[in-house]
Design a protein around this motif. Structure first.
Motif, PDB file in Angstrom:
ATOM      1  N   GLU A 180       0.865  -1.533  -0.125  1.00  0.00           N
ATOM      2  CA  GLU A 180       0.220  -0.147  -0.264  1.00  0.00           C
ATOM      3  C   GLU A 180       1.044   0.881   0.356  1.00  0.00           C
ATOM      4  N   TRP A 181       1.493   1.287   0.796  1.00  0.00           N
ATOM      5  CA  TRP A 181       3.077   2.235   0.835  1.00  0.00           C
ATOM      6  C   TRP A 181       3.643   2.791  -1.049  1.00  0.00           C
ATOM      7  N   THR A 182       3.869   1.434  -1.720  1.00  0.00           N
ATOM      8  CA  THR A 182       3.980   1.595  -2.840  1.00  0.00           C
ATOM      9  C   THR A 182       2.777   2.281  -3.785  1.00  0.00           C
ATOM     10  N   VAL A 183       2.080   2.053  -3.661  1.00  0.00           N
ATOM     11  CA  VAL A 183       1.066   2.681  -4.153  1.00  0.00           C
ATOM     12  C   VAL A 183       0.988   3.732  -4.266  1.00  0.00           C
ATOM     13  N   LEU A 184       1.097   4.403  -3.176  1.00  0.00           N
ATOM     14  CA  LEU A 184       0.909   5.781  -2.599  1.00  0.00           C
ATOM     15  C   LEU A 184       2.623   6.406  -3.158  1.00  0.00           C
ATOM     16  N   LYS A 185       3.524   5.454  -3.037  1.00  0.00           N
ATOM     17  CA  LYS A 185       4.797   6.642  -3.745  1.00  0.00           C
ATOM     18  C   LYS A 185       4.717   6.819  -5.449  1.00  0.00           C
ATOM     19  N   MET A 205       1.639   9.656  -5.731  1.00  0.00           N
ATOM     20  CA  MET A 205       2.863  10.957  -5.320  1.00  0.00           C
ATOM     21  C   MET A 205       4.459  11.172  -6.983  1.00  0.00           C
ATOM     22  N   ALA A 206       4.616   9.773  -7.144  1.00  0.00           N
ATOM     23  CA  ALA A 206       5.800  10.071  -8.166  1.00  0.00           C
ATOM     24  C   ALA A 206       4.870  10.621  -9.349  1.00  0.00           C
ATOM     25  N   ARG A 207       3.949   9.826 -10.489  1.00  0.00           N
ATOM     26  CA  ARG A 207       3.436  10.432 -11.673  1.00  0.00           C
ATOM     27  C   ARG A 207       2.911  11.797 -11.730  1.00  0.00           C
ATOM     28  N   GLN A 208       2.500  11.847 -10.820  1.00  0.00           N
ATOM     29  CA  GLN A 208       2.047  13.607 -10.217  1.00  0.00           C
ATOM     30  C   GLN A 208       1.097  13.323 -10.906  1.00  0.00           C
ATOM     31  N   GLN A 209      -0.175  12.815 -11.225  1.00  0.00           N
ATOM     32  CA  GLN A 209      -1.308  12.668 -11.485  1.00  0.00           C
ATOM     33  C   GLN A 209      -1.962  11.700 -11.183  1.00  0.00           C
ATOM     34  N   GLU A 210      -3.580  11.156 -11.326  1.00  0.00           N
ATOM     35  CA  GLU A 210      -4.083  10.331 -11.201  1.00  0.00           C
ATOM     36  C   GLU A 210      -4.403   9.068 -11.790  1.00  0.00           C
ATOM     37  N   GLU A 211      -3.917   9.045 -13.596  1.00  0.00           N
ATOM     38  CA  GLU A 211      -4.640   8.366 -14.459  1.00  0.00           C
ATOM     39  C   GLU A 211      -2.683   7.132 -14.587  1.00  0.00           C
ATOM     40  N   SER A 212      -3.337   6.408 -14.891  1.00  0.00           N
ATOM     41  CA  SER A 212      -1.674   5.870 -15.169  1.00  0.00           C
ATOM     42  C   SER A 212      -2.176   5.309 -16.579  1.00  0.00           C
ATOM     43  N   PHE A 213      -0.315   5.898 -17.541  1.00  0.00           N
ATOM     44  CA  PHE A 213      -0.789   4.936 -19.259  1.00  0.00           C
ATOM     45  C   PHE A 213       0.384   3.864 -19.655  1.00  0.00           C
ATOM     46  N   LEU A 214       0.162   2.926 -19.461  1.00  0.00           N
ATOM     47  CA  LEU A 214       0.668   2.043 -20.619  1.00  0.00           C
ATOM     48  C   LEU A 214       0.778   1.847 -22.255  1.00  0.00           C
ATOM     49  N   ASP A 215       2.267   1.946 -22.232  1.00  0.00           N
ATOM     50  CA  ASP A 215       2.654   1.963 -23.740  1.00  0.00           C
ATOM     51  C   ASP A 215       2.299   0.409 -23.972  1.00  0.00           C
ATOM     52  N   PRO A 216       1.600  -0.247 -25.243  1.00  0.00           N
ATOM     53  CA  PRO A 216       1.354  -1.060 -25.788  1.00  0.00           C
ATOM     54  C   PRO A 216       2.738  -2.699 -25.487  1.00  0.00           C
ATOM     55  N   VAL A 217       2.376  -3.575 -25.253  1.00  0.00           N
ATOM     56  CA  VAL A 217       3.417  -4.427 -25.235  1.00  0.00           C
ATOM     57  C   VAL A 217       3.325  -5.275 -26.711  1.00  0.00           C
ATOM     58  N   VAL A 218       1.587  -5.928 -26.746  1.00  0.00           N
ATOM     59  CA  VAL A 218       1.528  -6.405 -28.350  1.00  0.00           C
ATOM     60  C   VAL A 218       0.356  -5.515 -28.651  1.00  0.00           C
ATOM     61  N   ASP A 219      -0.142  -5.829 -29.888  1.00  0.00           N
ATOM     62  CA  ASP A 219      -1.391  -5.291 -30.579  1.00  0.00           C
ATOM     63  C   ASP A 219      -2.232  -6.556 -30.937  1.00  0.00           C
ATOM     64  N   ALA A 220      -3.808  -6.435 -31.165  1.00  0.00           N
ATOM     65  CA  ALA A 220      -4.786  -6.687 -30.855  1.00  0.00           C
ATOM     66  C   ALA A 220      -4.679  -7.643 -31.999  1.00  0.00           C
ATOM     67  N   SER A 221      -3.790  -8.324 -33.218  1.00  0.00           N
ATOM     68  CA  SER A 221      -3.895  -9.343 -33.589  1.00  0.00           C
ATOM     69  C   SER A 221      -2.630 -10.460 -32.934  1.00  0.00           C
ATOM     70  N   THR A 222      -1.732  -9.754 -32.817  1.00  0.00           N
ATOM     71  CA  THR A 222      -0.963 -10.150 -32.262  1.00  0.00           C
ATOM     72  C   THR A 222      -1.180 -10.988 -30.985  1.00  0.00           C
ATOM     73  N   LEU A 223      -2.553 -10.067 -29.947  1.00  0.00           N
ATOM     74  CA  LEU A 223      -3.010 -11.627 -28.956  1.00  0.00           C
ATOM     75  C   LEU A 223      -4.140 -12.528 -29.506  1.00  0.00           C
ATOM     76  N   VAL A 224      -4.082 -12.797 -30.983  1.00  0.00           N
ATOM     77  CA  VAL A 224      -4.920 -13.760 -31.286  1.00  0.00           C
ATOM     78  C   VAL A 224      -4.072 -14.070 -31.813  1.00  0.00           C
ATOM     79  N   ARG A 225      -3.297 -14.492 -32.427  1.00  0.00           N
ATOM     80  CA  ARG A 225      -2.473 -15.381 -32.539  1.00  0.00           C
ATOM     81  C   ARG A 225      -2.050 -16.025 -31.585  1.00  0.00           C
ATOM     82  N   MET A 226      -1.279 -14.782 -30.647  1.00  0.00           N
ATOM     83  CA  MET A 226      -1.055 -15.900 -29.173  1.00  0.00           C
ATOM     84  C   MET A 226      -2.523 -16.825 -27.938  1.00  0.00           C
TER      85      MET A 226
END
Length: 341
Positions: free
Chosen positions: A189-194, A197-218
């Motif tokens: 829970e302390w890691t969540v708080l840190k 504070m580090a990203r200084q905004q509520e939303e988190s954004f992740l870069d795509p690791v794969v795409d939809a067509s790759t997921l279908v092949r997986m």
């Protein structure tokens, strides 16, 4: 079969799965095992029900998986006044053309978050049944296919029952797995708080690791994972034991056996194997079966949980030799099936 649609190798699937989990873990702290179950459900082309207390990251988890998997994402807040057409879409009159045009609903996406699904009446809940089972939507006699990949991640609150409509068994059975996160420990829970504070905004954004067509092949690659005969029989024995257990009023159907098979395959690939072992089955069994059984009414007074009973069944069911390798490949299994017809 083109390069864009042929299955990936299982080693590639394992690597992509690990990368996706690592990405999601940068936002969701300390919940690796539940996240693995969620990803296993997605890889197995299934749907996942999050049932947990408020504020434990259910909605955030769905958004993170959509971002890291490169999927189109829609969030639908289920409320008591939500109508089936608000889910599936409807025909609207076009004054310019003088005809009725179909307006797709939020179900036309890759990953649909059905938030607080138990807060809407059964008629609206049922609007998802065809989409979840057949990957299609029928509106006024017209059927439209949902483009793969398609997955429903639904959330439900297990403590607030006023103003809710519990999901019927038929709809619960459509979910491949039911997952709970539980409270984090103090360090997590302390890691969540840190991190907040580090990203200084509520939303988190992740870069795509794969795409939809790759997921279908997986997803297609999982069909090449071998299941030795003794493992398949082990799955059947576990599910059959739920029908004879003294504490269970209604046991799991054969769909429970299929859920164990599919999730077990996904778990095996994520562990770097091309075959299923008993530990894979035991790991996914509570998530795959707990929502498919009904406990006897008196057990609720003792706060007995379906997950604990399923785990006890797995422990008491004789386990085949885990070091035994498959006696046939998935391709040979198909040939054997066709030859016996």
């Amino acid at each position: 079969m083109t390069q864009q649609t042929e299955p990936l190798s299982l080693s590639e699937v394992a690597k992509h799965a690990a990368d996706v989990l690592d990405a999601v873990n940068t936002v969701i702290v300390g919940k690796r095992e539940p996240l693995e179950l969620v990803l296993a459900g997605i890889l197995a082309k299934g749907h996942v029900l999050f049932e947990d207390y408020p504020g434990l990251g259910k909605t955030l988890t769905a958004r993170c998986f959509a971002q890291s998997l490169g999927l189109e994402f829609n969030r639908l807040q289920f409320t008591p006044d939500l109508l089936p057409a608000d889910v599936t879409g409807s025909f609207m009159y076009n004054q310019k053309s003088g005809d009725f045009d179909f307006r797709p609903g939020p179900v036309f996406t890759n990953l649909l978050l059905a938030d607080e699904i138990n807060r809407t009446p059964p008629k609206t809940q049922a609007a998802l049944l065809e989409a979840m089972q057949e990957q299609q939507v029928s509106v006024e006699g017209s059927t439209r296919r949902l483009e793969p990949p398609f997955c429903v991640l639904a959330t439900a609150n297990p403590i607030e029952y006023e103003g809710t409509y519990p999901l019927p068994e038929a709809q619960l059975d459509r979910f491949l797995a039911r997952v709970s996160f539980g409270y984090p420990n103090e360090d997590e829970e302390w890691t969540v708080l840190k991190r907040r504070m580090a990203r200084q905004q509520e939303e988190s954004f992740l870069d795509p690791v794969v795409d939809a067509s790759t997921l279908v092949r997986m997803q297609r690659a999982l069909e090449t994972v071998s299941v030795e005969d003794s493992i398949g029989q082990y799955i059947v024995r576990i599910v059959a034991a739920t029908r004879d257990h003294d504490d269970i009023q209604v046991g799991a159907s054969p769909r429970g056996s299929l859920a164990l098979l599919l999730l077990g395959r996904a778990r095996a690939v994520m562990a770097g194997r091309d075959y299923v072992i008993p530990e894979d089955v035991k790991t996914v069994a509570p998530a795959a079966l707990s929502h498919r059984v009904s406990l006897r009414p008196e057990l609720w007074l003792r706060h007995a949980s379906p997950e604990r009973i399923i785990a006890e069944i797995c422990e008491s069911t004789p386990v085949p030799a885990s070091e035994k390798l498959p006696t046939y490949s998935a391709t040979e299994a198909v040939d054997r099936y066709r030859g016996g017809r």
